[in-house]
Design a protein around this motif. Structure first.
Motif, PDB file in Angstrom:
ATOM      1  N   LEU B  88       0.820  -1.205   0.000  1.00 20.69           N
ATOM      2  CA  LEU B  88       0.000   0.000   0.000  1.00 20.69           C
ATOM      3  C   LEU B  88       0.851   1.250   0.000  1.00 20.69           C
ATOM      4  O   LEU B  88       1.875   1.302   0.645  1.00 20.69           O
ATOM      5  N   ALA B  89       0.389   2.235  -0.712  1.00 23.74           N
ATOM      6  CA  ALA B  89       1.083   3.518  -0.684  1.00 23.74           C
ATOM      7  C   ALA B  89       0.624   4.299   0.542  1.00 23.74           C
ATOM      8  O   ALA B  89       0.028   5.358   0.444  1.00 23.74           O
ATOM      9  N   MET B  90       0.893   3.723   1.709  1.00 24.16           N
ATOM     10  CA  MET B  90       0.448   4.323   2.977  1.00 24.16           C
ATOM     11  C   MET B  90       1.644   4.381   3.893  1.00 24.16           C
ATOM     12  O   MET B  90       2.451   3.451   3.928  1.00 24.16           O
ATOM     13  N   ILE B  91       1.752   5.427   4.676  1.00 24.20           N
ATOM     14  CA  ILE B  91       2.880   5.538   5.594  1.00 24.20           C
ATOM     15  C   ILE B  91       2.374   5.440   7.026  1.00 24.20           C
ATOM     16  O   ILE B  91       1.641   6.300   7.484  1.00 24.20           O
ATOM     17  N   PRO B  92       2.738   4.350   7.720  1.00 18.48           N
ATOM     18  CA  PRO B  92       2.164   4.072   9.035  1.00 18.48           C
ATOM     19  C   PRO B  92       2.404   5.171  10.061  1.00 18.48           C
ATOM     20  O   PRO B  92       1.553   5.400  10.910  1.00 18.48           O
ATOM     21  N   LEU B  93       3.557   5.855   9.965  1.00 10.44           N
ATOM     22  CA  LEU B  93       3.874   6.873  10.968  1.00 10.44           C
ATOM     23  C   LEU B  93       3.048   8.140  10.804  1.00 10.44           C
ATOM     24  O   LEU B  93       2.945   8.942  11.714  1.00 10.44           O
ATOM     25  N   MET B  94       2.462   8.317   9.620  1.00 11.30           N
ATOM     26  CA  MET B  94       1.724   9.552   9.360  1.00 11.30           C
ATOM     27  C   MET B  94       0.241   9.385   9.643  1.00 11.30           C
ATOM     28  O   MET B  94      -0.293   8.286   9.607  1.00 11.30           O
ATOM     29  N   ARG B  98      -3.030  13.044   6.622  1.00 10.14           N
ATOM     30  CA  ARG B  98      -1.797  13.341   5.876  1.00 10.14           C
ATOM     31  C   ARG B  98      -1.554  12.290   4.797  1.00 10.14           C
ATOM     32  O   ARG B  98      -1.090  12.600   3.704  1.00 10.14           O
ATOM     33  N   ALA B 142      -2.736   7.974  13.550  1.00 11.30           N
ATOM     34  CA  ALA B 142      -1.727   7.451  12.628  1.00 11.30           C
ATOM     35  C   ALA B 142      -2.241   6.198  11.931  1.00 11.30           C
ATOM     36  O   ALA B 142      -2.970   5.402  12.519  1.00 11.30           O
ATOM     37  N   GLY B 144      -0.639   3.666  11.230  1.00 12.20           N
ATOM     38  CA  GLY B 144      -0.093   2.494  11.900  1.00 12.20           C
ATOM     39  C   GLY B 144      -1.011   1.908  12.958  1.00 12.20           C
ATOM     40  O   GLY B 144      -0.882   0.745  13.310  1.00 12.20           O
TER      41      GLY B 144
END
Lengths: 374, 258
Positions: B88-94, B98, B142, B144
């Motif tokens: 996935l084009a997902m960023i867990p920390l964000m 965002r 987040a 995450g």
């Protein structure tokens, strides 16, 4: 699964109720905030009468903290973007030496020396970034190479040209220059004079400066630090570019898939770090009136420590400029405070190590709560 | 009604390897077209051709009736073909909001300086996620902290919000538990009802049967035909995917549990 449960309730059941206080507490800067309170409490208790909290004392640790802040802002944004710059310290030495060589040895106008030095250093930052992006090597290694390369040149140039490693006389050539006061000047002398008159700031009692305030203005160093902190914080949290910084550091591949220009973001952050290092160097050179080949030694680590105390994640994608600024404040207050408290100066490192460890453990705990990391 | 996208007799060769040997698939608005196949059947190559990553060696792609030649994924995205990858084009920390607007941040100018319009981003994110049946604690939560199924849903909601006409889901349920899978399947159903053509890639027949309108089975780079819902049984699909005969034997030895 019961049939009657409505969807809303189903989704809600997993959301734990959290108290307002807990919400307010759980933030990336918590480690920095707690550390700052702890450090100030400690010195209020043990060094209050030492002069640490009179106007001169405050100015003393504020200036040291401001130095740390300037490089911490650059290091912080770069670390959030997922990269390191270990060449910051060498860059500080190099930039100072360039200004000295251009203005004193070559006799160029100081404003021109400063501007050209900025251009060179920012370009070097871009080279750092470009190599990291192009080769895919860890920035740790690439900038470690630059740590040695720049330090080598910083010693080589003055030795070959002037046969010495310290070049002085910058104060004389900077006399009347229009750009030099932007880094070495002081703001609001009138205000501080007035502070002296009404007794907020102590005044000299004897000597040629009798009657003048002991603190005669707000040093530009502190102004730069505050400006950079505000700029960094706004850039990171309030702009699109800030979102790209987080994204580039969080997961470069995912960011690229979503259309974020990761290479551009990272290279710009290397350039910004170099800019901050040059601001540091210029302020220092203007204050001391000289440039030395050993200036800025180990500053890269001090910047990184401040950033990590401030809650940033070493692997990128997470952090706070305000936190980094608090980290820098802790650093400065501890370093100068132990001196005021009359503590053996070698204990500074012990103290710092304890704070670093404590803040990082707290930060890791907080971050897990926020991000759901395992 | 014309299909949104029509892939005609697509062939794709990688050197001497024939990954796709003439595959035809079309997708209509508001349907869920399931693309089934075992590992190595050519599903991934096929959807990469559809989303502009690969150029077909032979064959034709018609998008809204016009022949299309996607030079790169960006072209396909601009045309309205969105892919939600396994990675996935997902960023867990964000935060969710965002992430939702990553690369497409809304801006509002204050004193001529373009600032990230968090207010709008947060409102839209909460609204879109609510539509998909996920109540977030807040837009600053987040990613995450979300479950795998919820993350899939965020990715899908994001694609839909940014104007996808065709939504390609690459094995969205393969790593999920039962309940999360149900959530994702429900999301697919919601998306379909908004008139978006969904291409659902899976090797799980049960998941396909749950939401699919049409089923195309790929085997060794070829299509074994497209069937409509109700025209084909679970077992038949399973057999076609596995290549018939061997599967029957295997199933016999396992007591019919596959």
């Amino acid at each position: 699964m019961s049939e009657t449960q409505p969807t809303a309730a189903m989704a809600d059941e997993r959301i734990k109720q959290r108290s307002r206080l807990r919400e307010a507490m759980i933030r990336p800067e918590l480690g920095g905030i707690v550390g700052t309170i702890a450090v100030f409490t400690f010195f209020m208790l043990f060094a209050f009468d030492s002069g640490m909290f009179n106007s001169q004392g405050i100015m003393n640790w504020s200036q040291v903290s401001a130095q740390f802040m300037i490089i911490a802002v650059g290091a912080c944004l770069l670390m959030i973007a997922g990269e390191f710059d270990l060449s910051v310290g060498s860059m500080i030495g190099f930039a100072g030496m360039m200004i000295a060589i251009f203005s004193v040895t070559l006799g160029w106008p100081v404003w021109m020396s400063i501007l050209i030095t900025f251009a060179i250093c920012i370009a070097l930052g871009a080279v750092n970034g470009f190599i990291v992006i192009r080769t895919g090597l860890p920035s740790f290694i690439v900038t470690l190479a630059f740590l040695f390369i720049l330090r080598g040149f910083t010693i080589y140039f003055p030795q070959t040209i002037e046969r010495k490693t310290i070049i002085g006389g910058i104060k004389d050539v900077a006399e009347g220059d229009w750009l030099a006061p932007v880094f070495g000047g002081k703001l609001f002398p009138g205000l501080f004079n007035w502070f002296g008159e009404i007794g907020i700031v102590d005044t000299f009692e004897r000597g040629t400066r009798a009657g003048q305030p002991v603190v005669d203005g707000l040093p530009m160093l502190i102004v730069w630090a505050l400006l950079l902190v505000v700029f960094g914080h706004v850039l990171l949290t309030k702009t699109r570019f800030g979102n790209w910084i987080y994204a580039a550091g969080g997961d470069a591949e995912a960011a690229r898939n979503s259309g974020v220009p990761v290479a551009r973001v990272k290279i710009l952050m290397f350039m910004f770090t170099a800019f901050c290092a040059t601001v540091f160097a210029t302020c220092q050179v203007m204050e001391f009136g000289s440039a030395g080949a050993d200036r800025g030694l180990l500053k890269e680590f001090e910047a990184i420590i401040a950033v990590v105390i401030g809650g940033a994640l070493l692997t990128g994608g997470y952090g706070s400029v305000i936190g980094a600024a608090l980290g820098a404040l802790i650093f400065g207050v501890v370093q100068q405070g132990l001196f005021f408290a009359g503590v053996e100066s070698s204990l500074f490192r012990v103290f710092l190590g304890v704070i670093l460890l404590g803040a990082v453990i707290l930060n890791t705990y907080i971050r897990r709560i926020i991000t759901g990391e395992k | 009604m014309n299909p949104i996208i029509e892939m005609r007799d697509i062939q794709k060769h990688f050197g001497s390897v024939i990954a796709l040997a003439g595959v035809s698939v079309d997708v209509f608005a508001g349907e869920c077209h399931c693309l089934l196949g075992d590992n190595g059947a050519g599903k991934s190559t096929f959807i990469k051709t559809m989303s502009g990553v690969h150029k077909p060696t032979a064959g034709e792609i018609l998008f809204e009736g016009q022949p299309m030649n996607f030079a790169n994924p960006r072209d396909a995205m601009d045309a309205g073909i969105a892919t939600v990858h396994q990675h996935l084009a997902m960023i867990p920390l964000m935060s969710v909001s965002r992430n939702f607007f990553m690369g497409n941040e809304p801006v509002r100018k204050t004193l001529g300086i373009p600032f990230f319009d968090h207010e709008q981003a947060n409102d839209v994110t909460m609204e879109e996620m609510r539509k998909m049946g996920i109540n977030l604690r807040g837009p600053d939560q987040a990613v995450g902290t979300l479950s795998g199924g919820e993350r899939q849903t965020v990715a899908i909601a994001r694609a839909v919000y940014f104007g996808a006409k065709i939504l390609i889901l690459d094995e969205p349920t393969s790593a999920l538990g039962v309940r999360q899978t149900a959530n994702v399947l429900a999301t697919i159903d919601k998306v379909r009802k908004q008139g978006i053509g969904v291409v659902f890639i899976t090797h799980n027949v049960r998941h396909a049967m749950a939401v699919g309108d049409r089923f195309t089975v790929l085997n060794r780079g070829k299509t074994l035909g497209t069937a409509k819902r109700g025209e084909i049984k679970h077992e038949e699909l399973q057999d076609m995917m596995a290549g018939g005969q061997e599967m029957v034997q295997l199933e016999g030895s396992l007591g019919g549990t596959v």
